[in-house]
Write a protein that holds these residues in place. Structure first.
Motif, PDB file in Angstrom:
ATOM      1  N   LEU A  30      -3.777  -0.139  -9.093  1.00  0.00           N
ATOM      2  CA  LEU A  30      -3.329   1.251  -9.034  1.00  0.00           C
ATOM      3  C   LEU A  30      -1.970   1.422  -9.699  1.00  0.00           C
ATOM      4  O   LEU A  30      -1.720   2.399 -10.404  1.00  0.00           O
ATOM      5  CB  LEU A  30      -3.238   1.723  -7.574  1.00  0.00           C
ATOM      6  CG  LEU A  30      -4.549   2.145  -6.924  1.00  0.00           C
ATOM      7  CD1 LEU A  30      -4.347   2.405  -5.437  1.00  0.00           C
ATOM      8  CD2 LEU A  30      -5.101   3.396  -7.615  1.00  0.00           C
ATOM      9  N   ARG A  31      -1.101   0.422  -9.491  1.00  0.00           N
ATOM     10  CA  ARG A  31       0.235   0.495 -10.100  1.00  0.00           C
ATOM     11  C   ARG A  31       0.130   0.509 -11.623  1.00  0.00           C
ATOM     12  O   ARG A  31       0.819   1.266 -12.307  1.00  0.00           O
ATOM     13  CB  ARG A  31       1.075  -0.701  -9.647  1.00  0.00           C
ATOM     14  CG  ARG A  31       1.518  -0.569  -8.210  1.00  0.00           C
ATOM     15  CD  ARG A  31       2.113  -1.885  -7.726  1.00  0.00           C
ATOM     16  NE  ARG A  31       2.925  -1.687  -6.535  1.00  0.00           N
ATOM     17  CZ  ARG A  31       2.427  -1.528  -5.313  1.00  0.00           C
ATOM     18  NH1 ARG A  31       1.122  -1.525  -5.119  1.00  0.00           N
ATOM     19  NH2 ARG A  31       3.232  -1.353  -4.282  1.00  0.00           N
ATOM     20  N   SER A  81       3.602   2.453  -1.746  1.00  0.00           N
ATOM     21  CA  SER A  81       3.936   3.253  -2.922  1.00  0.00           C
ATOM     22  C   SER A  81       2.697   3.907  -3.549  1.00  0.00           C
ATOM     23  O   SER A  81       2.772   5.077  -3.938  1.00  0.00           O
ATOM     24  CB  SER A  81       4.799   2.464  -3.910  1.00  0.00           C
ATOM     25  OG  SER A  81       4.001   1.780  -4.836  1.00  0.00           O
ATOM     26  N   PRO A  82       1.533   3.228  -3.610  1.00  0.00           N
ATOM     27  CA  PRO A  82       0.334   3.964  -4.039  1.00  0.00           C
ATOM     28  C   PRO A  82      -0.006   5.116  -3.093  1.00  0.00           C
ATOM     29  O   PRO A  82      -0.436   6.180  -3.540  1.00  0.00           O
ATOM     30  CB  PRO A  82      -0.777   2.901  -4.014  1.00  0.00           C
ATOM     31  CG  PRO A  82      -0.082   1.614  -4.144  1.00  0.00           C
ATOM     32  CD  PRO A  82       1.240   1.787  -3.477  1.00  0.00           C
ATOM     33  N   ALA A 123       0.829  -1.212   0.000  1.00  0.00           N
ATOM     34  CA  ALA A 123       0.000   0.000   0.000  1.00  0.00           C
ATOM     35  C   ALA A 123       0.861   1.258   0.000  1.00  0.00           C
ATOM     36  O   ALA A 123       0.373   2.353  -0.305  1.00  0.00           O
ATOM     37  CB  ALA A 123      -0.918  -0.007   1.217  1.00  0.00           C
ATOM     38  N   PHE A 176      -1.174   3.904 -12.658  1.00  0.00           N
ATOM     39  CA  PHE A 176      -0.171   4.970 -12.560  1.00  0.00           C
ATOM     40  C   PHE A 176       0.833   4.871 -13.702  1.00  0.00           C
ATOM     41  O   PHE A 176       1.216   5.856 -14.304  1.00  0.00           O
ATOM     42  CB  PHE A 176       0.568   4.898 -11.212  1.00  0.00           C
ATOM     43  CG  PHE A 176      -0.312   5.219 -10.032  1.00  0.00           C
ATOM     44  CD1 PHE A 176      -1.417   6.063 -10.171  1.00  0.00           C
ATOM     45  CD2 PHE A 176      -0.028   4.682  -8.785  1.00  0.00           C
ATOM     46  CE1 PHE A 176      -2.224   6.350  -9.074  1.00  0.00           C
ATOM     47  CE2 PHE A 176      -0.842   4.965  -7.696  1.00  0.00           C
ATOM     48  CZ  PHE A 176      -1.936   5.797  -7.838  1.00  0.00           C
ATOM     49  N   LEU A 220      -4.516  -2.556  -5.055  1.00  0.00           N
ATOM     50  CA  LEU A 220      -3.136  -2.074  -4.911  1.00  0.00           C
ATOM     51  C   LEU A 220      -2.307  -2.352  -6.164  1.00  0.00           C
ATOM     52  O   LEU A 220      -1.520  -1.506  -6.599  1.00  0.00           O
ATOM     53  CB  LEU A 220      -2.472  -2.715  -3.691  1.00  0.00           C
ATOM     54  CG  LEU A 220      -3.064  -2.302  -2.334  1.00  0.00           C
ATOM     55  CD1 LEU A 220      -2.419  -3.082  -1.200  1.00  0.00           C
ATOM     56  CD2 LEU A 220      -2.895  -0.798  -2.113  1.00  0.00           C
ATOM     57  N   ARG A 256       2.062   8.052  -3.910  1.00  0.00           N
ATOM     58  CA  ARG A 256       1.572   8.683  -5.129  1.00  0.00           C
ATOM     59  C   ARG A 256       0.292   9.486  -4.854  1.00  0.00           C
ATOM     60  O   ARG A 256       0.139  10.612  -5.325  1.00  0.00           O
ATOM     61  CB  ARG A 256       1.288   7.565  -6.144  1.00  0.00           C
ATOM     62  CG  ARG A 256       0.665   8.013  -7.413  1.00  0.00           C
ATOM     63  CD  ARG A 256       1.727   8.532  -8.365  1.00  0.00           C
ATOM     64  NE  ARG A 256       1.069   8.996  -9.586  1.00  0.00           N
ATOM     65  CZ  ARG A 256       1.556   8.779 -10.797  1.00  0.00           C
ATOM     66  NH1 ARG A 256       2.691   8.157 -10.950  1.00  0.00           N
ATOM     67  NH2 ARG A 256       0.897   9.222 -11.851  1.00  0.00           N
ATOM     68  N   LEU A 257      -0.591   8.887  -4.074  1.00  0.00           N
ATOM     69  CA  LEU A 257      -1.894   9.533  -3.852  1.00  0.00           C
ATOM     70  C   LEU A 257      -1.795  10.712  -2.889  1.00  0.00           C
ATOM     71  O   LEU A 257      -2.513  11.699  -3.040  1.00  0.00           O
ATOM     72  CB  LEU A 257      -2.910   8.508  -3.311  1.00  0.00           C
ATOM     73  CG  LEU A 257      -3.331   7.429  -4.316  1.00  0.00           C
ATOM     74  CD1 LEU A 257      -4.125   6.326  -3.623  1.00  0.00           C
ATOM     75  CD2 LEU A 257      -4.163   8.036  -5.455  1.00  0.00           C
TER      76      LEU A 257
END
Lengths: 341, 212
Positions: free
Chosen positions: B195-196, B67-68, B65, B199, B192, B71-72
């Motif tokens: 999201l990668r 690295s997301p 969780a 991104f 999760l 980013r968020l």
């Protein structure tokens, strides 16, 4: 009708318990008699007991008290101890009534004790139909008086790899079967458990097909070990243990012992049980305890005895037919039990 | 969102890290103490097996969780918890495997090998565990420096480990057709990992589009 009962209804003592434990118990019975009767007779009783344990000397001995649970509110149930009991240490009342598989109340072990208070056990009837002289209904009060109640302390081996020793109270299912008057075409029995979503929150999940159904071959159902069970630990069945009436088939995996029975059907063909429909490769019709046939997801060679084989103990070896082979193996002679699972 | 920075070695950060460490260790204490004080129920070994498995999955979700989250939230410090949580994932996996190895099998090599070969859910779980070993082994600063770019490539193994762990749990639960809990973990990991992909796809899209 194919009803075959083992020739030796008398259990082979050495098969159930060790010989030493067996004679220790005889000696205990004898010394109790001796204690009551006074020292004059004690020598003769003690002298006779270890060598020749016959039915008469047991009948003459005062009845062992049946085991009692520690719930003071529980409704007591009178019974007499059975010679078919194991003398292994019974699993504590606490574990017997709190570590339960009864999916109608949820799939976790502590779901049944938490939710089973919603089960209404009165009024209660068992319908009997199918290949019988006439369909009829047995009321629970009638069942409680149907035959002398016995305390049968049986090993219980769950298919999940754990086991308990439970002092059940009931009478042989054969008593009910005789009164049901099956016709010649009755070869199998199907057992149906209550499925009422109002009382059983677990029915919301599609774990298996409801109602829960199980089955036995007629000779298995007629076997003296097969118990129609109304109580445990000296009291009526707690709801989470399958109140008010259930089956106990000690040489088969626990799930074969249906709980909270509402219907028994006599059939000419082998019924397809709930578990056979759900996972045909994992659960067969017979499901006899068999250390040589693994479950697809785990070995069945050993088991953990609840309350004894604790945190730092090895599992104990599982016995063929859960140790009841002397009494039941003949039911399956000529059958390849690696195929008929 | 505007990126903020915190004093990297400050007291605030040190105590936050310590708090995360204690929280991540607490389930392990429960795992050991509950059976000792007879609070682990009728089947303590089953309790330890399931609990250690559950916490492996929880730690895996938390690790993935970070690295997301960076980013968020635009806050880059999240990533500095990743090594610790990653190692906790491995720690609980080791406890899980050790429970099976020791308390379930009693180091019966034949039984263990048979379990791994015969039972797909154990095969998959064991492979996931083996794949975690090189990640744990290369978690030191020295190894990161030494491996350079290859370190990042190696640690992408986690994208294989995560689905294997879910499959292990799913097959274990399949007997009861009870997929409620599994689907929660699967959904979290799905989001999760999703999201990668999102991104990366956006980054690529923006790299190719003409700048205004």
């Amino acid at each position: 009708m194919l009803i075959r009962i083992s020739d030796t209804t008398e259990p082979n003592g050495s098969e159930i318990t060790s010989e030493r434990a067996y004679f220790n118990r005889r000696r205990w019975l004898a010394s109790t008699v001796a204690g009551l009767a006074g020292s004059a007779t004690s020598a003769s009783v003690l002298g006779a007991a270890p060598g020749a344990p016959d039915a008469k000397s047991v009948a003459a001995a005062p009845a062992r008290k049946i085991l009692q649970g520690d719930d003071p509110k529980a409704q007591r149930l009178a019974a007499t101890p059975s010679e078919l009991s194991t003398i292994e240490r019974p699993t504590s009342y606490k574990w017997v009534t709190t570590y339960n598989n009864f999916y109608e109340f949820g799939t976790d072990k502590d779901d049944p004790p938490r939710h089973a208070h919603r089960l209404r056990v009165r009024p209660w009837t068992i319908e009997v139909e199918g290949a019988v002289a006439r369909s009829r209904t047995f009321d629970i009060e009638e069942l409680l008086r149907m035959a002398p109640l016995e305390e049968r302390i049986y090993r219980m081996r769950c298919v999940e790899g754990w086991s308990m020793v439970i002092p059940w109270i009931g009478f042989p299912l054969s008593e009910l079967i005789r009164r049901a008057e099956p016709t010649g075409s009755a070869k199998y029995l199907e057992f149906i458990t209550l499925a009422d979503p109002k009382q059983m929150p677990g029915l919301r999940s599609p774990v298996i097909e409801w109602p829960y159904t199980e089955g036995l071959r007629m000779d298995e159902a007629m076997h003296p070990l097969t118990l129609l069970t109304l109580g445990l630990y000296g009291q009526v069945l707690p709801n989470q243990n399958g109140a008010p009436v259930r089956l106990v088939v000690p040489w088969k995996y626990g799930f074969k012992s249906s709980k909270s029975l509402v219907k028994i059907r006599f059939l000419d063909k082998q019924p397809v049980t709930s578990w056979m429909k759900s996972s045909p490769t994992e659960y067969g019709f017979y499901s006899n305890v068999n250390p040589g046939v693994d479950h697809p997801r785990w070995s069945q060679a050993s088991e953990r005895r609840i309350g004894e084989d604790g945190f730092m103990a090895r599992k104990r070896p599982t016995l063929m037919f859960n140790g009841y082979g002397a009494q039941v193996a003949s039911l399956y002679s000529g059958m390849d039990l690696t195929r008929f699972i | 969102m505007r990126a903020r920075s915190h004093p990297t070695g400050g007291a605030w950060w040190r105590s936050a890290r310590a708090l995360v460490f204690v929280c991540a260790l607490a389930p392990a204490l429960r795992l050991v103490l509950w059976p000792v004080f007879d609070l682990a129920g009728a089947n303590p070994v089953e309790f330890v097996t399931r609990s250690s498995g559950t916490w492996t999955l929880v730690m895996l979700c938390l690790t993935l969780a970070l690295s997301p989250l960076r980013r968020l939230t635009g806050w880059s410090e999240w990533i500095r918890l990743r090594r610790m949580l990653g190692l906790f994932t491995f720690f609980y996996a080791v406890l899980h495997v050790l429970t099976w190895l020791w308390l379930d099998q009693w180091f019966d090599l034949v039984g263990m090998v048979r379990d791994i070969i015969d039972r797909p859910f154990i095969t998959v779980g064991f492979v996931a565990f083996l794949l975690m070993i090189p990640l744990a082994a290369t978690s030191t600063d020295a190894m990161i420096r030494r491996l350079g770019r290859r370190w990042g490539q190696l640690h992408r193994l986690i994208y294989l480990i995560a689905p294997l762990a879910i499959l292990h749990y799913l097959w274990h639960k399949s007997g009861k057709n009870d997929y409620a809990e599994v689907s929660i973990y699967a959904a979290v990991l799905g989001v999760l990992l999703g999201l990668r992909v999102l991104f990366r796809w956006r980054r690529r899209a923006s790299a190719h589009s003409p700048r205004s």
